[in-house]
Design a protein around this motif. Structure first.
Motif, mmCIF file in Angstrom:
data_model
loop_
_atom_site.group_PDB
_atom_site.id
_atom_site.type_symbol
_atom_site.label_atom_id
_atom_site.label_comp_id
_atom_site.label_asym_id
_atom_site.label_seq_id
_atom_site.Cartn_x
_atom_site.Cartn_y
_atom_site.Cartn_z
ATOM 1 N N THR A 97 14.824 7.764 39.664
ATOM 2 C CA THR A 97 13.446 8.045 40.064
ATOM 3 C C THR A 97 12.785 9.064 39.155
ATOM 4 O O THR A 97 11.829 9.705 39.553
ATOM 5 N N ASP A 98 13.255 9.209 37.951
ATOM 6 C CA ASP A 98 12.649 10.192 37.058
ATOM 7 C C ASP A 98 11.204 9.806 36.760
ATOM 8 O O ASP A 98 10.928 8.762 36.190
ATOM 9 N N LEU A 99 10.289 10.634 37.167
ATOM 10 C CA LEU A 99 8.869 10.349 37.009
ATOM 11 C C LEU A 99 8.384 10.453 35.579
ATOM 12 O O LEU A 99 7.274 10.048 35.278
ATOM 13 N N LEU A 100 9.172 11.015 34.692
ATOM 14 C CA LEU A 100 8.719 11.182 33.315
ATOM 15 C C LEU A 100 9.396 10.226 32.344
ATOM 16 O O LEU A 100 9.185 10.300 31.147
ATOM 17 N N THR A 101 10.221 9.321 32.857
ATOM 18 C CA THR A 101 10.835 8.288 32.037
ATOM 19 C C THR A 101 10.589 6.951 32.722
ATOM 20 O O THR A 101 11.081 6.711 33.813
ATOM 21 N N PHE A 102 9.806 6.106 32.078
ATOM 22 C CA PHE A 102 9.462 4.804 32.657
ATOM 23 C C PHE A 102 10.221 3.701 31.941
ATOM 24 O O PHE A 102 10.189 3.620 30.721
ATOM 25 N N TRP A 103 10.876 2.842 32.690
ATOM 26 C CA TRP A 103 11.522 1.667 32.127
ATOM 27 C C TRP A 103 10.448 0.591 31.987
ATOM 28 O O TRP A 103 10.416 -0.390 32.722
ATOM 29 N N SER A 104 9.565 0.797 31.052
ATOM 30 C CA SER A 104 8.397 -0.052 30.933
ATOM 31 C C SER A 104 7.761 0.159 29.569
ATOM 32 O O SER A 104 7.869 1.257 29.013
ATOM 33 N N PRO A 105 7.106 -0.829 29.035
ATOM 34 C CA PRO A 105 6.837 -2.154 29.583
ATOM 35 C C PRO A 105 7.973 -3.133 29.293
ATOM 36 O O PRO A 105 8.800 -2.906 28.431
ATOM 37 N N THR A 106 7.968 -4.231 30.021
ATOM 38 C CA THR A 106 8.884 -5.323 29.742
ATOM 39 C C THR A 106 8.245 -6.186 28.673
ATOM 40 O O THR A 106 7.177 -6.742 28.885
ATOM 41 N N VAL A 107 8.885 -6.287 27.530
ATOM 42 C CA VAL A 107 8.320 -7.043 26.419
ATOM 43 C C VAL A 107 9.088 -8.334 26.133
ATOM 44 O O VAL A 107 8.788 -9.020 25.164
ATOM 45 N N THR A 113 9.985 3.402 27.812
ATOM 46 C CA THR A 113 11.187 2.766 27.274
ATOM 47 C C THR A 113 11.032 1.260 27.424
ATOM 48 O O THR A 113 11.467 0.679 28.417
ATOM 49 N N PRO A 114 10.376 0.608 26.438
ATOM 50 C CA PRO A 114 10.242 -0.853 26.513
ATOM 51 C C PRO A 114 11.608 -1.489 26.708
ATOM 52 O O PRO A 114 12.611 -1.027 26.172
ATOM 53 N N LYS A 115 11.617 -2.554 27.484
ATOM 54 C CA LYS A 115 12.912 -3.127 27.843
ATOM 55 C C LYS A 115 12.929 -4.646 27.722
ATOM 56 O O LYS A 115 11.887 -5.267 27.585
ATOM 57 N N HIS A 116 14.149 -5.174 27.792
ATOM 58 C CA HIS A 116 14.413 -6.600 27.799
ATOM 59 C C HIS A 116 13.966 -7.259 26.498
ATOM 60 O O HIS A 116 13.317 -8.287 26.496
ATOM 61 N N PHE A 117 14.307 -6.643 25.373
ATOM 62 C CA PHE A 117 13.899 -7.212 24.092
ATOM 63 C C PHE A 117 14.421 -8.626 23.902
ATOM 64 O O PHE A 117 13.689 -9.537 23.605
ATOM 65 N N ALA A 118 15.714 -8.818 24.034
ATOM 66 C CA ALA A 118 16.309 -10.151 23.860
ATOM 67 C C ALA A 118 17.637 -10.192 24.582
ATOM 68 O O ALA A 118 18.318 -9.182 24.698
#
Length: 133
Positions: free
Chosen positions: A54-64, A110-115
């Motif tokens: 739940t860290d408010l300053l680190t977002f697992w986003s966007p999904t690219v 932290t953009p995620k799900h690259f491949a």
């Protein structure tokens, strides 16, 4: 924990894609990070934020990751199947989340799900072996 709390609710990524407007997309992300930073301050700069993931300053986003198959189940988190549009909107979203300051970030994107990341089973421990091909 982020909740309880009152936050602006925006459409999911697939819905935001339909506006075809990177500048507005960046403004949406900026509003999200402004609210996250405010909540982090309410929680005494995170000292009262004690729940896992739940860290408010680190977002697992966007999904690219491209939404190539609707059966994936996470398609609404993506910007669809167009790689160019996904790149443009993903960039705008990261810039909006992190802010314009050259020295400090509002939050960390932290953009995620690259491949090769369409696997939900054992998502925290699996080690996919993907061939170069």
């Amino acid at each position: 924990m982020v909740r309880p709390g009152r936050f602006t609710v925006f459409p999911q990524a697939i819905g935001l894609t339909g506006m075809w407007n990177p500048e507005l997309h960046q403004q949406v992300a900026s509003a999200i990070s402004d609210e996250a930073r405010a909540r982090w301050n309410e929680l005494e700069q995170g000292r009262l934020q004690t729940y896992r993931f739940t860290d408010l300053l680190t977002f697992w986003s966007p999904t690219v990751n491209m939404a190539r198959d609707p059966r994936w189940g996470r398609t609404p988190e993506t910007y669809g199947e167009d790689p160019f549009l996904s790149g443009v909107l993903g960039t705008a979203f990261v810039k909006g989340l992190q802010g314009e300051d050259k020295r400090y970030l509002k939050i960390v994107a932290t953009p995620k799900h690259f491949a090769a990341n369409n696997e939900e089973h054992n998502r925290f421990v699996c080690n996919p072996q993907i061939s170069e091909r």
